[in-house]
Design a protein around this motif. Structure first.
Motif, PDB file in Angstrom:
ATOM      1  N   GLU A 154     -49.425  47.744 104.403  1.00  0.00           N
ATOM      2  CA  GLU A 154     -49.557  49.193 104.240  1.00  0.00           C
ATOM      3  C   GLU A 154     -50.994  49.670 104.469  1.00  0.00           C
ATOM      4  OE1 GLU A 154     -48.167  49.804 100.320  1.00  0.00           O
ATOM      5  OE2 GLU A 154     -46.039  49.435 100.808  1.00  0.00           O
ATOM      6  N   ASN A 155     -51.856  48.749 104.955  1.00  0.00           N
ATOM      7  CA  ASN A 155     -53.264  49.061 105.251  1.00  0.00           C
ATOM      8  C   ASN A 155     -53.998  49.578 104.008  1.00  0.00           C
ATOM      9  OD1 ASN A 155     -55.532  49.220 106.781  1.00  0.00           O
ATOM     10  ND2 ASN A 155     -55.052  51.205 107.701  1.00  0.00           N
ATOM     11  N   ASP A 156     -53.754  48.887 102.902  1.00  0.00           N
ATOM     12  CA  ASP A 156     -54.390  49.263 101.641  1.00  0.00           C
ATOM     13  C   ASP A 156     -54.876  47.993 100.936  1.00  0.00           C
ATOM     14  OD1 ASP A 156     -55.294  50.480  99.354  1.00  0.00           O
ATOM     15  OD2 ASP A 156     -53.293  50.677  98.464  1.00  0.00           O
ATOM     16  N   PRO A 157     -56.092  47.497 101.303  1.00  0.00           N
ATOM     17  CA  PRO A 157     -56.579  46.230 100.726  1.00  0.00           C
ATOM     18  C   PRO A 157     -57.235  46.381  99.355  1.00  0.00           C
ATOM     19  CG  PRO A 157     -58.157  47.050 102.299  1.00  0.00           C
ATOM     20  CD  PRO A 157     -57.020  48.049 102.289  1.00  0.00           C
ATOM     21  N   SER A 158     -56.825  47.373  98.606  1.00  0.00           N
ATOM     22  CA  SER A 158     -57.487  47.627  97.321  1.00  0.00           C
ATOM     23  C   SER A 158     -57.274  46.488  96.329  1.00  0.00           C
ATOM     24  CB  SER A 158     -56.964  48.941  96.730  1.00  0.00           C
ATOM     25  OG  SER A 158     -55.548  48.889  96.555  1.00  0.00           O
ATOM     26  N   VAL A 159     -56.176  45.725  96.493  1.00  0.00           N
ATOM     27  CA  VAL A 159     -55.895  44.653  95.539  1.00  0.00           C
ATOM     28  C   VAL A 159     -56.989  43.580  95.582  1.00  0.00           C
ATOM     29  CG1 VAL A 159     -54.239  42.894  94.850  1.00  0.00           C
ATOM     30  CG2 VAL A 159     -53.423  45.102  95.721  1.00  0.00           C
ATOM     31  N   VAL A 160     -57.390  43.193  96.804  1.00  0.00           N
ATOM     32  CA  VAL A 160     -58.423  42.159  96.932  1.00  0.00           C
ATOM     33  C   VAL A 160     -59.830  42.768  96.968  1.00  0.00           C
ATOM     34  CG1 VAL A 160     -56.924  40.488  98.046  1.00  0.00           C
ATOM     35  CG2 VAL A 160     -58.101  42.184  99.427  1.00  0.00           C
ATOM     36  N   GLU A 161     -59.927  44.036  97.303  1.00  0.00           N
ATOM     37  CA  GLU A 161     -61.241  44.674  97.383  1.00  0.00           C
ATOM     38  C   GLU A 161     -61.929  44.693  96.028  1.00  0.00           C
ATOM     39  OE1 GLU A 161     -64.495  46.483  99.185  1.00  0.00           O
ATOM     40  OE2 GLU A 161     -62.776  45.394  99.981  1.00  0.00           O
ATOM     41  N   SER A 162     -61.150  44.883  94.962  1.00  0.00           N
ATOM     42  CA  SER A 162     -61.743  44.889  93.624  1.00  0.00           C
ATOM     43  C   SER A 162     -62.359  43.529  93.290  1.00  0.00           C
ATOM     44  CB  SER A 162     -60.686  45.257  92.585  1.00  0.00           C
ATOM     45  OG  SER A 162     -59.616  44.322  92.606  1.00  0.00           O
ATOM     46  N   MET A 163     -61.740  42.449  93.813  1.00  0.00           N
ATOM     47  CA  MET A 163     -62.322  41.122  93.587  1.00  0.00           C
ATOM     48  C   MET A 163     -63.566  40.913  94.456  1.00  0.00           C
ATOM     49  SD  MET A 163     -59.056  38.558  93.172  1.00  0.00           S
ATOM     50  CE  MET A 163     -58.477  38.835  94.855  1.00  0.00           C
ATOM     51  N   ARG A 164     -63.547  41.402  95.676  1.00  0.00           N
ATOM     52  CA  ARG A 164     -64.673  41.183  96.589  1.00  0.00           C
ATOM     53  C   ARG A 164     -65.958  41.817  96.076  1.00  0.00           C
ATOM     54  NH1 ARG A 164     -67.613  43.344 100.504  1.00  0.00           N
ATOM     55  NH2 ARG A 164     -66.714  45.408 100.154  1.00  0.00           N
ATOM     56  N   THR A 165     -65.834  42.938  95.379  1.00  0.00           N
ATOM     57  CA  THR A 165     -67.018  43.638  94.868  1.00  0.00           C
ATOM     58  C   THR A 165     -67.377  43.226  93.445  1.00  0.00           C
ATOM     59  OG1 THR A 165     -65.588  45.466  94.151  1.00  0.00           O
ATOM     60  CG2 THR A 165     -66.600  45.646  96.345  1.00  0.00           C
ATOM     61  N   GLY A 166     -66.717  42.191  92.929  1.00  0.00           N
ATOM     62  CA  GLY A 166     -66.983  41.754  91.559  1.00  0.00           C
ATOM     63  C   GLY A 166     -68.025  40.655  91.506  1.00  0.00           C
ATOM     64  N   SER A 167     -67.883  39.784  90.527  1.00  0.00           N
ATOM     65  CA  SER A 167     -68.824  38.683  90.335  1.00  0.00           C
ATOM     66  C   SER A 167     -68.610  37.624  91.416  1.00  0.00           C
ATOM     67  CB  SER A 167     -68.640  38.064  88.944  1.00  0.00           C
ATOM     68  OG  SER A 167     -67.335  37.509  88.830  1.00  0.00           O
ATOM     69  N   PHE A 168     -69.472  36.608  91.401  1.00  0.00           N
ATOM     70  CA  PHE A 168     -69.348  35.530  92.390  1.00  0.00           C
ATOM     71  C   PHE A 168     -68.022  34.788  92.223  1.00  0.00           C
ATOM     72  CE2 PHE A 168     -74.142  35.541  92.727  1.00  0.00           C
ATOM     73  CZ  PHE A 168     -74.148  35.999  94.045  1.00  0.00           C
ATOM     74  N   GLU A 169     -67.561  34.636  91.000  1.00  0.00           N
ATOM     75  CA  GLU A 169     -66.272  33.971  90.784  1.00  0.00           C
ATOM     76  C   GLU A 169     -65.133  34.826  91.328  1.00  0.00           C
ATOM     77  OE1 GLU A 169     -63.780  31.017  89.999  1.00  0.00           O
ATOM     78  OE2 GLU A 169     -65.973  30.938  89.778  1.00  0.00           O
ATOM     79  N   ASP A 170     -65.209  36.145  91.145  1.00  0.00           N
ATOM     80  CA  ASP A 170     -64.206  37.039  91.734  1.00  0.00           C
ATOM     81  C   ASP A 170     -64.261  36.985  93.260  1.00  0.00           C
ATOM     82  OD1 ASP A 170     -63.407  37.814  89.213  1.00  0.00           O
ATOM     83  OD2 ASP A 170     -64.761  39.543  89.140  1.00  0.00           O
ATOM     84  N   GLN A 171     -65.468  36.915  93.813  1.00  0.00           N
ATOM     85  CA  GLN A 171     -65.603  36.820  95.269  1.00  0.00           C
ATOM     86  C   GLN A 171     -65.024  35.502  95.787  1.00  0.00           C
ATOM     87  OE1 GLN A 171     -69.545  37.832  96.778  1.00  0.00           O
ATOM     88  NE2 GLN A 171     -69.933  39.096  94.962  1.00  0.00           N
ATOM     89  N   ARG A 172     -65.193  34.432  95.019  1.00  0.00           N
ATOM     90  CA  ARG A 172     -64.591  33.157  95.409  1.00  0.00           C
ATOM     91  C   ARG A 172     -63.067  33.261  95.452  1.00  0.00           C
ATOM     92  NH1 ARG A 172     -66.540  28.052  95.143  1.00  0.00           N
ATOM     93  NH2 ARG A 172     -68.331  28.791  93.916  1.00  0.00           N
ATOM     94  N   VAL A 231     -72.951  31.678  97.122  1.00  0.00           N
ATOM     95  CA  VAL A 231     -72.371  32.162  98.378  1.00  0.00           C
ATOM     96  C   VAL A 231     -71.996  30.984  99.283  1.00  0.00           C
ATOM     97  CG1 VAL A 231     -72.817  33.536 100.430  1.00  0.00           C
ATOM     98  CG2 VAL A 231     -73.623  34.331  98.212  1.00  0.00           C
ATOM     99  N   ALA A 232     -72.832  29.960  99.320  1.00  0.00           N
ATOM    100  CA  ALA A 232     -72.515  28.785 100.130  1.00  0.00           C
ATOM    101  C   ALA A 232     -71.219  28.127  99.648  1.00  0.00           C
ATOM    102  CB  ALA A 232     -73.675  27.787 100.080  1.00  0.00           C
ATOM    103  N   GLY A 233     -71.032  28.055  98.325  1.00  0.00           N
ATOM    104  CA  GLY A 233     -69.775  27.505  97.807  1.00  0.00           C
ATOM    105  C   GLY A 233     -68.574  28.349  98.173  1.00  0.00           C
ATOM    106  N   ILE A 234     -68.729  29.676  98.115  1.00  0.00           N
ATOM    107  CA  ILE A 234     -67.616  30.582  98.468  1.00  0.00           C
ATOM    108  C   ILE A 234     -67.239  30.416  99.944  1.00  0.00           C
ATOM    109  CG2 ILE A 234     -66.952  33.001  98.684  1.00  0.00           C
ATOM    110  CD1 ILE A 234     -68.769  33.570  96.257  1.00  0.00           C
ATOM    111  N   LEU A 235     -68.243  30.397 100.816  1.00  0.00           N
ATOM    112  CA  LEU A 235     -67.962  30.270 102.248  1.00  0.00           C
ATOM    113  C   LEU A 235     -67.437  28.876 102.595  1.00  0.00           C
ATOM    114  CD1 LEU A 235     -71.007  32.230 103.679  1.00  0.00           C
ATOM    115  CD2 LEU A 235     -68.599  32.857 103.863  1.00  0.00           C
ATOM    116  N   THR A 236     -67.811  27.881 101.823  1.00  0.00           N
ATOM    117  CA  THR A 236     -67.245  26.544 102.043  1.00  0.00           C
ATOM    118  C   THR A 236     -65.759  26.543 101.721  1.00  0.00           C
ATOM    119  OG1 THR A 236     -69.374  25.505 101.525  1.00  0.00           O
ATOM    120  CG2 THR A 236     -67.409  24.118 101.396  1.00  0.00           C
ATOM    121  N   ASP A 237     -65.375  27.219 100.641  1.00  0.00           N
ATOM    122  CA  ASP A 237     -63.953  27.347 100.323  1.00  0.00           C
ATOM    123  C   ASP A 237     -63.223  28.225 101.337  1.00  0.00           C
ATOM    124  OD1 ASP A 237     -64.331  25.790  98.088  1.00  0.00           O
ATOM    125  OD2 ASP A 237     -64.615  27.490  96.736  1.00  0.00           O
TER     126      ASP A 237
END
Length: 454
Positions: A154-172, A231-237
């Motif tokens: 539905e072109n609405d990425p709000s579900v994952v967007e809230s995680m992307r803008t959160g802490s490093f663990e949320d970004q992971r 960030v290196a750990g997140i991008l490795t995953d």
């Protein structure tokens, strides 16, 4: 007959059981019985012995000793009887205790068997609970993934967007979710608008990776090791860490300044090249700028290896890319530059430069092994990589008998130069002799002409 009570107190005290318990000797006992039966006369001399007191004392003592012996025998028999009774009671107690121990052992075995059965049942129950828990978590994860996929549909990425803008663990967690969505989107083709969802997910994945790389670059510029590590750990995953490794290597200050290091002006050292061309010069020097470059590589690898170890989850992978870039770009281009310049001067200068370069880079490889060996090269893979890079660096100059042909050409050039100097020397001497001979002949002819005219 005299009795014990007819005896004096000292003798009665002597005829008691306590006296014999003190381990008294026979001599001491007899002397004690007859101590008071000696009669002293008025002049101090011993009178004749009167046997009656002795007889009465001994009779009374014998009777007393008989009673003591009878009493001791009675006591001994009583003690023996008591001992037999105690031993019998002990045997009965031991038998009863053995039976109780046997019963207790049987009960313990039954209890151990029961505990084992309960443990087995508990283990099976625990495994079942773990299985149910994993299935529940998988179901919850699947439900969340489906929810995210529908949001991208539905072109609405709000579900994952809230995680992307959160802490490093949320970004992971956001990166892991987007990676799973990419796999699912590339497999689903049989539902309406699947292509739209796949395109949206791919664009969002690119944006996530781009933003994470920006965060890493910003942390790198500010020397924020903790953020770099996160960030290196997140991008490795997310994608195996390929992109973050590339940005770390490509934007390194050492490679950015490579143009300055490889500038041709650094090889314009006439004194150096004159020594390299001179066959009589022993141990010709190596290019100073190249030696400085190799020293800078040593310092850079020593410094960056500590940063790589601290930041990246798999430091050996980063070091592989970093070292390959050093050899394939910086060192190879520098060697090509100085060898090309040496070849344009003379074959001898080329061969000497090649030999010096091989020695210096070989020492560099050994130093890099020593730097990496304690912590980062536990399996020996980086050492093998360094050896292979050095071998690949000089293969173009020695393959297909190229080095042998160059050595032959150098010998021919040196021999030709020496023969040319030899011929020139003899030609000059021959010319000098001819001139002297002509001068002598001219002098003789002149004298003859002068004499004739005269």
């Amino acid at each position: 007959m005299a009795t014990l009570y007819d005896l004096d107190p000292q003798t009665r005290e002597l005829l008691t059981l306590d006296t014999f318990l003190k381990q008294i000797t026979v001599k001491e006992f007899v002397e004690g019985l007859t101590a008071d039966h000696t009669i002293q006369e008025s002049n101090g001399r011993t009178a004749a012995i009167n046997p009656k007191p002795y007889i009465r004392t001994f009779e009374a003592s014998l009777e007393a000793l008989g009673r003591i012996s009878a009493e001791l025998n009675s006591r001994e028999q009583k003690i023996q009887y008591d001992a037999r009774q105690a031993d019998a009671a002990h045997q009965r107690t031991v038998a009863a205790t053995a039976a109780q121990c046997h019963d207790l052992t049987n009960q313990f075995s039954d209890l151990d068997l029961l505990v084992s059965e309960v443990a087995s049942t508990t283990t099976s129950l625990g495994e079942a609970v773990d299985l149910v828990s994993r299935q529940r978590n998988r179901a919850a994860s699947s439900q969340f993934i489906i929810k995210c996929y529908i949001s991208f549909l539905e072109n609405d990425p709000s579900v994952v967007e809230s995680m992307r803008t959160g802490s490093f663990e949320d970004q992971r967690q956001c990166a892991i979710t987007v990676r799973q969505l990419l796999k699912i989107a590339r497999k689903i083709n049989n539902i309406p608008r699947a292509a739209v969802a796949r395109e949206n997910i791919e664009k969002y994945a690119e944006m996530v990776e781009r933003e994470l790389l920006k965060t890493f670059d910003k942390a790198y510029r500010s020397a924020d090791m903790n953020s770099m590590k996160a960030v290196a750990g997140i991008l490795t995953d997310f994608n195996g860490g390929v992109s973050v490794i590339q940005i770390f290597v490509n934007q390194h200050d050492f490679f950015i300044m490579k143009d300055k290091l490889l500038h041709e002006s650094v090889i314009e050292d006439d004194n150096l090249w004159q020594k390299l061309c001179d066959p009589s010069c022993e141990n010709p020097p190596f290019d100073t700028a190249t030696k400085e470059l190799l020293e800078e590589i040593r310092a850079t690898v020593k410094k960056e290896s500590l940063i790589i170890k601290r930041v990246f989850p798999h430091p050996d992978s980063v070091l592989r890319v970093f070292l390959q870039r050093l050899f394939a770009q910086t060192i190879q281009q520098r060697i090509e530059l100085i060898l090309s310049h040496a070849k344009s001067i003379s074959t001898l200068a080329y061969l000497r430069t090649l030999q010096n370069a091989h020695s210096e880079i070989g020492a560099l490889v050994e130093d890099l092994k020593a730097i990496l060996k304690p912590d980062l090269d536990t399996g020996g893979g980086l050492s093998m990589l360094l050896d292979q890079n050095m071998q690949d660096l000089f293969v173009p100059y020695i393959e297909n008998r190229q080095y042998i042909e160059t050595e032959k050409r150098n010998l021919q050039e040196l021999g030709g130069a020496m023969l040319a100097r030899f011929n020139n020397y003899h030609l000059s001497r021959k010319t000098t002799k001819n001139h002297k001979l002509l001068n002598k002949l001219g002098t003789v002819t002149g004298r003859e002409r002068w004499a004739k005219n005269k």
